[in-house]
Write a protein that holds these residues in place. Structure first.
Motif, PDB file in Angstrom:
ATOM      1  N   ILE A 216      75.584  -8.599  47.769  1.00  0.00           N
ATOM      2  CA  ILE A 216      74.794  -7.724  46.894  1.00  0.00           C
ATOM      3  C   ILE A 216      73.675  -7.118  47.720  1.00  0.00           C
ATOM      4  N   THR A 217      73.639  -5.785  47.795  1.00  0.00           N
ATOM      5  CA  THR A 217      72.520  -5.126  48.471  1.00  0.00           C
ATOM      6  C   THR A 217      71.675  -4.423  47.420  1.00  0.00           C
ATOM      7  N   ILE A 218      70.366  -4.543  47.586  1.00  0.00           N
ATOM      8  CA  ILE A 218      69.403  -3.979  46.629  1.00  0.00           C
ATOM      9  C   ILE A 218      68.437  -3.097  47.397  1.00  0.00           C
ATOM     10  N   ASN A 219      68.354  -1.831  47.000  1.00  0.00           N
ATOM     11  CA  ASN A 219      67.450  -0.879  47.635  1.00  0.00           C
ATOM     12  C   ASN A 219      66.323  -0.531  46.665  1.00  0.00           C
ATOM     13  N   ILE A 220      65.110  -0.884  47.019  1.00  0.00           N
ATOM     14  CA  ILE A 220      63.942  -0.464  46.239  1.00  0.00           C
ATOM     15  C   ILE A 220      63.332   0.709  46.983  1.00  0.00           C
ATOM     16  N   VAL A 221      63.452   1.901  46.411  1.00  0.00           N
ATOM     17  CA  VAL A 221      63.030   3.112  47.118  1.00  0.00           C
ATOM     18  C   VAL A 221      61.875   3.783  46.369  1.00  0.00           C
ATOM     19  N   ASP A 222      60.960   4.355  47.124  1.00  0.00           N
ATOM     20  CA  ASP A 222      59.760   4.961  46.538  1.00  0.00           C
ATOM     21  C   ASP A 222      59.938   6.467  46.349  1.00  0.00           C
TER      22      ASP A 222
ATOM     23  N   TYR B 162      66.503   9.367  44.255  1.00  0.00           N
ATOM     24  CA  TYR B 162      67.654   9.506  45.157  1.00  0.00           C
ATOM     25  C   TYR B 162      68.975   9.697  44.418  1.00  0.00           C
ATOM     26  N   ILE B 163      69.224   8.889  43.419  1.00  0.00           N
ATOM     27  CA  ILE B 163      70.491   8.964  42.682  1.00  0.00           C
ATOM     28  C   ILE B 163      70.391  10.073  41.637  1.00  0.00           C
ATOM     29  N   ASN B 164      71.370  10.968  41.638  1.00  0.00           N
ATOM     30  CA  ASN B 164      71.312  12.137  40.758  1.00  0.00           C
ATOM     31  C   ASN B 164      71.797  11.795  39.340  1.00  0.00           C
ATOM     32  N   ILE B 165      71.135  10.832  38.737  1.00  0.00           N
ATOM     33  CA  ILE B 165      71.362  10.478  37.336  1.00  0.00           C
ATOM     34  C   ILE B 165      69.983  10.488  36.668  1.00  0.00           C
ATOM     35  N   PRO B 166      69.692  11.495  35.866  1.00  0.00           N
ATOM     36  CA  PRO B 166      68.342  11.626  35.284  1.00  0.00           C
ATOM     37  C   PRO B 166      67.956  10.436  34.413  1.00  0.00           C
ATOM     38  N   ASN B 167      66.674  10.094  34.478  1.00  0.00           N
ATOM     39  CA  ASN B 167      66.065   9.104  33.573  1.00  0.00           C
ATOM     40  C   ASN B 167      66.640   7.696  33.700  1.00  0.00           C
ATOM     41  N   LYS B 168      67.326   7.413  34.799  1.00  0.00           N
ATOM     42  CA  LYS B 168      67.865   6.062  35.008  1.00  0.00           C
ATOM     43  C   LYS B 168      67.320   5.548  36.332  1.00  0.00           C
ATOM     44  N   PHE B 169      66.338   4.651  36.259  1.00  0.00           N
ATOM     45  CA  PHE B 169      65.661   4.205  37.483  1.00  0.00           C
ATOM     46  C   PHE B 169      66.385   3.044  38.172  1.00  0.00           C
TER      47      PHE B 169
ATOM     48  N   ILE C  83      66.943   0.950  42.998  1.00  0.00           N
ATOM     49  CA  ILE C  83      65.806   0.937  42.077  1.00  0.00           C
ATOM     50  C   ILE C  83      64.832   1.995  42.568  1.00  0.00           C
ATOM     51  N   GLU C  84      64.652   3.038  41.754  1.00  0.00           N
ATOM     52  CA  GLU C  84      63.868   4.207  42.168  1.00  0.00           C
ATOM     53  C   GLU C  84      62.489   4.175  41.497  1.00  0.00           C
ATOM     54  N   MET C  85      61.473   3.894  42.295  1.00  0.00           N
ATOM     55  CA  MET C  85      60.116   3.764  41.761  1.00  0.00           C
ATOM     56  C   MET C  85      59.607   5.066  41.153  1.00  0.00           C
ATOM     57  N   GLU C  86      59.956   6.190  41.745  1.00  0.00           N
ATOM     58  CA  GLU C  86      59.463   7.477  41.253  1.00  0.00           C
ATOM     59  C   GLU C  86      59.964   7.746  39.829  1.00  0.00           C
TER      60      GLU C  86
ATOM     61  N   LYS D   9      57.759   7.864  36.068  1.00  0.00           N
ATOM     62  CA  LYS D   9      57.862   8.970  35.108  1.00  0.00           C
ATOM     63  C   LYS D   9      58.347   8.517  33.734  1.00  0.00           C
ATOM     64  N   LEU D  10      58.785   7.270  33.636  1.00  0.00           N
ATOM     65  CA  LEU D  10      59.294   6.759  32.372  1.00  0.00           C
ATOM     66  C   LEU D  10      58.170   6.719  31.343  1.00  0.00           C
ATOM     67  N   THR D  11      58.359   7.407  30.229  1.00  0.00           N
ATOM     68  CA  THR D  11      57.280   7.524  29.238  1.00  0.00           C
ATOM     69  C   THR D  11      57.211   6.320  28.306  1.00  0.00           C
ATOM     70  N   ASN D  12      58.360   5.819  27.895  1.00  0.00           N
ATOM     71  CA  ASN D  12      58.375   4.704  26.937  1.00  0.00           C
ATOM     72  C   ASN D  12      58.734   3.397  27.641  1.00  0.00           C
ATOM     73  N   LYS D  13      57.780   2.848  28.347  1.00  0.00           N
ATOM     74  CA  LYS D  13      58.023   1.578  29.031  1.00  0.00           C
ATOM     75  C   LYS D  13      57.998   0.428  28.020  1.00  0.00           C
TER      76      LYS D  13
END
Length: 285
Positions: free
Chosen positions: A117-123, A126-133, A158-161, A165-169
């Motif tokens: 299992i590889t996990i990338n936490i990026v700041d 990157y992944i072109n799927i809107p609103n899915k971090f 896991i995309e920090m940016e 931007k997530l409004t309803n955390k």
């Protein structure tokens, strides 16, 4: 005292990638992997705990990742990447393959190979799927979507940016969201205290951060790593700008050969008038 940046990879490894702090890693992994109570990770082994020497800290190309292995042999690798080099998909497959191939020696049975299992936490995004971090990838069949070839491949982004931007955390119910809030550099003292009151695992991780920030040697290495990461980001940015300029010059040369006006070339390429004029003179000679 300023809070250390949790996503500085040196700090991340000190908080999550050492034997004495692996309880932090277990808590984080259970949040990322969405483990249910019945199959939650309760123990793991830290793998390749390299000594964080000044040479490694100041290496602008060096990768300080976190490696671990579970009781069933599953291998895990977490990498933190702050600068978008536009190659994380290929990069993560390369590291996945490298770790996977380490699972057996030449001549051994392929059945001994275990899940990686590889996990990338990026700041950055990157992944072109809107609103899915948080996205997870496996080997599924193209048409029969519920057929997985094998479960040995699992890759997380896991995309920090996007999370910012997530409004309803939903921090109260979503443990991963709590961890990502903990990773924010701009988190206020009030928000941090609320997180710590809400989650004992985050409280332990923050206490480790506070301890690190009071240690002079750690602070020295942390600042050196910050300089190294900053220089690396500048190198990447400069290389991109240089590449863009080279491309613009090639376009300008083609337009000059075609007889386009200086004004049109400047407008299209965004090069300066002087640069285009100099290129025209060189071509005439």
């Amino acid at each position: 005292m300023n809070r250390l940046k949790p996503l500085n990879d040196f700090v991340f490894k000190k908080v999550f990638g050492e034997e004495e702090t692996k309880y932090n890693l277990i808590a984080l992994l259970n949040a990322i992997l969405s483990k249910k109570d019945t199959d939650k990770l309760v123990t793991l082994e830290i793998v390749e705990n390299k000594e964080l020497t000044p040479e490694l800290i100041e290496d602008k190309t060096g990768i300080i990742d976190v490696r671990a292995k579970t009781a069933d042999g599953t291998q895990l690798e977490i990498e933190v990447q702050l600068t978008n080099q536009h190659n994380m998909d290929k990069r993560t497959l390369w590291y996945w393959g490298e770790i996977y191939s380490e699972g057996i020696k030449k001549g051994e049975d392929y059945r001994n190979l275990t899940k990686v299992i590889t996990i990338n936490i990026v700041d950055f995004e990157y992944i072109n799927i809107p609103n899915k971090f948080h996205t997870t990838f496996h080997l599924w069949e193209d048409e029969v979507k519920d057929y997985m070839l094998t479960d040995v491949v699992e890759i997380h982004f896991i995309e920090m940016e996007k999370f910012r931007k997530l409004t309803n955390k939903n921090l109260k119910e979503d443990k991963l969201q709590r961890w990502l809030s903990f990773f924010r550099e701009d988190i206020s003292k009030e928000e941090l205290k609320e997180l710590m009151d809400m989650d004992v695992d985050i409280k332990k991780a923050e206490e480790k951060m506070e301890y690190l920030s009071s240690d002079p040697k750690t602070l020295e290495l942390y600042k050196a790593r910050e300089r190294s990461l900053h220089e690396r980001a500048n190198m990447i940015s400069s290389a991109r700008e240089e590449g863009a300029t080279e491309k613009a010059l090639r376009v300008a040369e083609k337009m000059l050969k075609r007889g386009d006006s200086i004004e049109d070339i400047v407008d299209i390429t965004e090069l300066s008038v002087d640069t285009v004029m100099d290129l025209k003179k060189k071509m005439m000679h």
